[in-house]
Design an enzyme around this catalytic site. Structure first.
Site, PDB file in Angstrom:
ATOM      1  CB  SER A 208     -26.946  10.729  17.564  1.00  0.00           C
ATOM      2  OG  SER A 208     -27.100  12.441  18.572  1.00  0.00           O
ATOM      3  CE  LYS A 212     -26.527  15.466  13.336  1.00  0.00           C
ATOM      4  NZ  LYS A 212     -27.950  15.650  14.203  1.00  0.00           N
ATOM      5  CD  GLN A 254     -27.517  20.465  15.607  1.00  0.00           C
ATOM      6  OE1 GLN A 254     -28.072  19.492  16.298  1.00  0.00           O
ATOM      7  NE2 GLN A 254     -26.642  20.435  15.599  1.00  0.00           N
ATOM      8  CD  GLU A 262     -23.105  19.778  17.897  1.00  0.00           C
ATOM      9  OE1 GLU A 262     -24.085  20.995  17.293  1.00  0.00           O
ATOM     10  OE2 GLU A 262     -22.717  18.916  17.572  1.00  0.00           O
ATOM     11  CD1 TRP A 307     -29.252  18.788  20.444  1.00  0.00           C
ATOM     12  CD2 TRP A 307     -29.808  21.184  20.123  1.00  0.00           C
ATOM     13  NE1 TRP A 307     -27.767  19.795  19.700  1.00  0.00           N
ATOM     14  CE2 TRP A 307     -28.379  21.228  20.105  1.00  0.00           C
ATOM     15  CE3 TRP A 307     -29.681  22.198  21.056  1.00  0.00           C
ATOM     16  CZ2 TRP A 307     -27.699  22.213  19.769  1.00  0.00           C
ATOM     17  CZ3 TRP A 307     -29.263  23.399  20.463  1.00  0.00           C
ATOM     18  CH2 TRP A 307     -28.625  23.293  19.325  1.00  0.00           C
ATOM     19  CG  HIS A 343     -29.262  11.181  22.420  1.00  0.00           C
ATOM     20  ND1 HIS A 343     -30.700  11.178  21.385  1.00  0.00           N
ATOM     21  CD2 HIS A 343     -27.800  11.925  21.825  1.00  0.00           C
ATOM     22  CE1 HIS A 343     -29.942  11.415  20.459  1.00  0.00           C
ATOM     23  NE2 HIS A 343     -28.779  12.131  20.757  1.00  0.00           N
TER      24      HIS A 343
HETATM   25  C1  MCU Z   1     -28.793  14.354  17.634  1.00  0.00           C
HETATM   26  O1  MCU Z   1     -27.359  14.425  17.166  1.00  0.00           O
HETATM   27  C2  MCU Z   1     -26.349  15.048  17.636  1.00  0.00           C
HETATM   28  C3  MCU Z   1     -26.836  16.733  17.724  1.00  0.00           C
HETATM   29  O2  MCU Z   1     -26.403  17.065  16.513  1.00  0.00           O
HETATM   30  C4  MCU Z   1     -25.628  17.379  18.231  1.00  0.00           C
HETATM   31  O3  MCU Z   1     -26.060  18.596  18.549  1.00  0.00           O
HETATM   32  C5  MCU Z   1     -25.306  17.358  19.602  1.00  0.00           C
HETATM   33  O4  MCU Z   1     -24.420  17.542  20.087  1.00  0.00           O
HETATM   34  O5  MCU Z   1     -24.653  15.424  19.480  1.00  0.00           O
HETATM   35  C6  MCU Z   1     -25.943  14.855  19.033  1.00  0.00           C
HETATM   36  C7  MCU Z   1     -25.129  13.197  19.038  1.00  0.00           C
HETATM   37  O6  MCU Z   1     -24.342  13.503  18.361  1.00  0.00           O
HETATM   38  O7  MCU Z   1     -24.958  12.552  20.351  1.00  0.00           O
HETATM   39  C8  MCU Z   1     -24.519  11.623  20.071  1.00  0.00           C
END
Ligand code: MCU
Length: 418
Positions: A208, A212, A254, A262, A307, A343
């Site tokens: 997630s 990145k 996103q 964010e 998303w 996720h």
């Molecule tokens: C996929 O990574 C993020 C995403 O960019 C955000 O928009 C969301 O709120 O959280 C994701 C994440 O890090 O989840 C643990």
């Protein structure tokens, strides 16, 4: 201010890629009028005319892409610090960095495998990992949140150990600060045999937002031999352009314009593009991923969340993979998109693929890493007229990376895995 940032970015890019770049690389032109609805051609320089034909050209092109990504999106990767020292005790690798008269210490912890022999291969876990720890591989747990805060608010900007060292107005966004820390972890494992890590076999992974960070760390640290971003979404393996496209079709994904509000994962330099048009950027995240070639990259995705923009990731990564194809090492880069699951809960269906990449790049074995698979129905290849109309050359020549490994293009395997 902007000019000094630019100079810093160019300097950092030179430091990162100097070992491979030709003496004369094409100059980056003024790109203030640049616009491109497609993913920019990996094999044409930003001057719009000079083609990448050799590995020496590619070294120039990666230096250019690195500079542009730092300048337009990620912020500056600081040059190597004045000193990095480390001690290992128990399970703690205490790393002390001194630069520009300031000193900071951070302390990743190492979990050793119950099999294998020291010095061990390792995966740097960006805020923990969500893939099962592979047998014979140590896990270096790194608290990225303490390095650069990102608790879901613009108010996090400039907070954390990185900013204690480089100042709260440093241009690097959180992900670049995390990547910097991964570089320091590599310095530490190289200089600290007591930590029992083989510095020639270190990967990075995270899921997630941490995915990145893992992708960006792999792109900016050439000593990382295997990068495994998992469900990283926009700002990770997704293309800014493709995510905007998905959103325009009514699917909630996103986008750049959402992400800058964010969180603080990116530099404020990115706001100018995110609030107007990402088409003005001469790079996208296929360019970011391509910085990893010819080293190992295995991209894990999950089709369950609009998303996360899985189509965007597929398009960007299929495009990025052409960098490996151009070097004759396509199988050093793999993509696996699973069907819907929670996720960051790793599905067993992707286990054999991860194992193959770990065997090939961390364990020094030979495995079949010819893995480009999706549970989706995406029908996209490069070139394609909508997103990537550019063609893929066969690069000639040899490139020696900063770690001294030699990649001769045209062979089916890369010496990166040795
Ligand atoms: C996929 O990574 C993020 C995403 O960019 C955000 O928009 C969301 O709120 O959280 C994701 C994440 O890090 O989840 C643990």
């Amino acid at each position: 201010m902007f000019q000094s940032r630019l100079i810093q970015a160019v300097f950092a890019a030179c430091v990162l890629f100097a070992a491979t770049a030709k003496a004369q690389c094409p100059a980056i032109p003024n790109l203030s009028s640049y616009t491109n609805t497609q993913l920019p051609d990996l094999f044409t320089f930003a001057d719009g005319v000079t083609k990448v034909q050799t590995m020496a050209d590619w070294a120039c092109r990666t230096a250019e892409i690195s500079t542009l990504l730092q300048q337009d999106e990620l912020g500056t990767m600081p040059a190597d610090p004045t000193s990095v020292t480390a001690t290992f005790s128990g399970t703690t690798l205490a790393i002390t960095v001194t630069d520009q008269g300031k000193t900071m210490t951070f302390s990743p912890t190492i979990t050793f495998p119950t099999s294998g022999t020291a010095p061990y291969p390792a995966i740097i876990a960006m805020g923990g990992i969500s893939i099962p720890a592979p047998a014979g591989v140590a896990i270096i747990n790194f608290d990225n949140e303490g390095m650069a805060n990102q608790d879901s608010s613009p108010a996090s900007r400039g907070k954390g150990l990185f900013y204690n060292l480089y100042g709260s107005t440093a241009s690097a966004g959180a992900t670049m600060a995390w990547a910097w820390a991964v570089r320091r972890i590599m310095d530490a494992v190289e200089s600290t045999p007591a930590a029992k890590i083989n510095p020639a076999r270190v990967g990075v992974s995270g899921c997630s937002r941490n995915g990145k960070g893992a992708l960006i760390a792999g792109a900016f640290e050439p000593r990382i031999v295997l990068t495994i971003p998992q469900e990283s979404g926009s700002g990770g393996t997704d293309s800014w352009r493709l995510s905007d496209y998905i959103e325009s079709t009514g699917v909630s994904t996103q986008t750049a314009s959402e992400i800058i509000g964010e969180n603080v994962w990116f530099s404020t330099n990115f706001n100018q593009f995110a609030t107007t048009s990402v088409n003005k950027m001469p790079v996208d995240h296929h360019s970011l991923a391509a910085l990893i070639a010819p080293r190992g990259l295995f991209v894990i995705d999950n089709l369950g969340y609009d998303w996360l923009g899985p189509f965007s990731s597929w398009g960007a990564m299929i495009s990025a993979r052409t960098a490996w194809t151009s070097m004759g090492v396509a199988n050093n880069m793999g993509i696996s998109q699973s069907a819907n699951h929670s996720h960051c809960v790793f599905p067993s269906t992707q286990q054999s693929a991860v194992t193959a990449f770990v065997q090939q790049f961390l364990l020094g074995q030979t495995a079949n890493t010819n893995i480009v698979q999706t549970a989706g129905t995406y029908n996209l290849s490069v070139p394609n007229s909508q997103w990537a109309s550019w063609s893929v050359p066969t690069l000639t020549g040899t490139s020696t990376t900063t770690t001294g490994q030699t990649t001769t293009v045209g062979s089916t395997t890369s010496a990166q895995s040795t």
